[in-house]
Design an enzyme around this catalytic site. Sequence first.
Site: not given
Ligand code: G3P
Length: 217
Positions: A87
């Site tokens: 990643k």
């Molecule tokens: O997949 C990306 C993710 O981990 C971010 O999610 O909810 O932190 O915006 P969030």
Amino acid sequence: MKFFIDTANLDQIREAQALGILDGVTTNPSLMAKEGITGEAKILKHYVDICDIVDGDVSAEVISTDYEGMIKEGEALAALHPQIVVKIPMIKDGVKACKYFSDKGIKTNVTLVFSAGQALLAAKAGATYMSPFVGRLDDISTDGLGLIAEIRLIYDNYGFDTQILAASVRNTMHIMNCAKIGSDVMTGPLSAIEGLLKHPLTDSGLAQFLKDYQKGN
Ligand code: G3P
């Protein structure tokens, strides 16, 4: 549509795997820290533990922000387990690193994508997956799902193989809307996936069936 779970929590990964619908896992440094997984050795071991639970791709994020560092780190991550996907952040050196890995046949996930232009660059660099963050765009009053639709159109115009991995998916409606738009993959929390199960008519219908069955016994 592939279902990935976005967590470093092994219990939740096991639960999603046991459901039989899991295609992979995404993690990031914040999700690792949330589970108390810190320090290089622990983090690397955790990636292998995740790979041992699931059958599909497991994204492991590089921390370096320069090309050489990303290559060194990404190669070490890819060598950990055949299911590892490297990643890489959507920055200039990240695009170069993505091209390097795709030329070597190493799977990549270009992350922190917030525009269609960034998505186009990731595809040109041969990314396996490209992750636009739906929820974080919604957070700043920008249409996260609209971005998924825009990228779908662009990728289909040119037949790019890069898979759209809708990330920062926060709820069940995000999943359903990503499915309607034609996102190849979504990654979200177990709660959002389990939300797909729920309907009050299923619950009341089942209760009635069980009640009626008891009448004859
Ligand atoms: O997949 C990306 C993710 O981990 C971010 O999610 O909810 O932190 O915006 P969030």
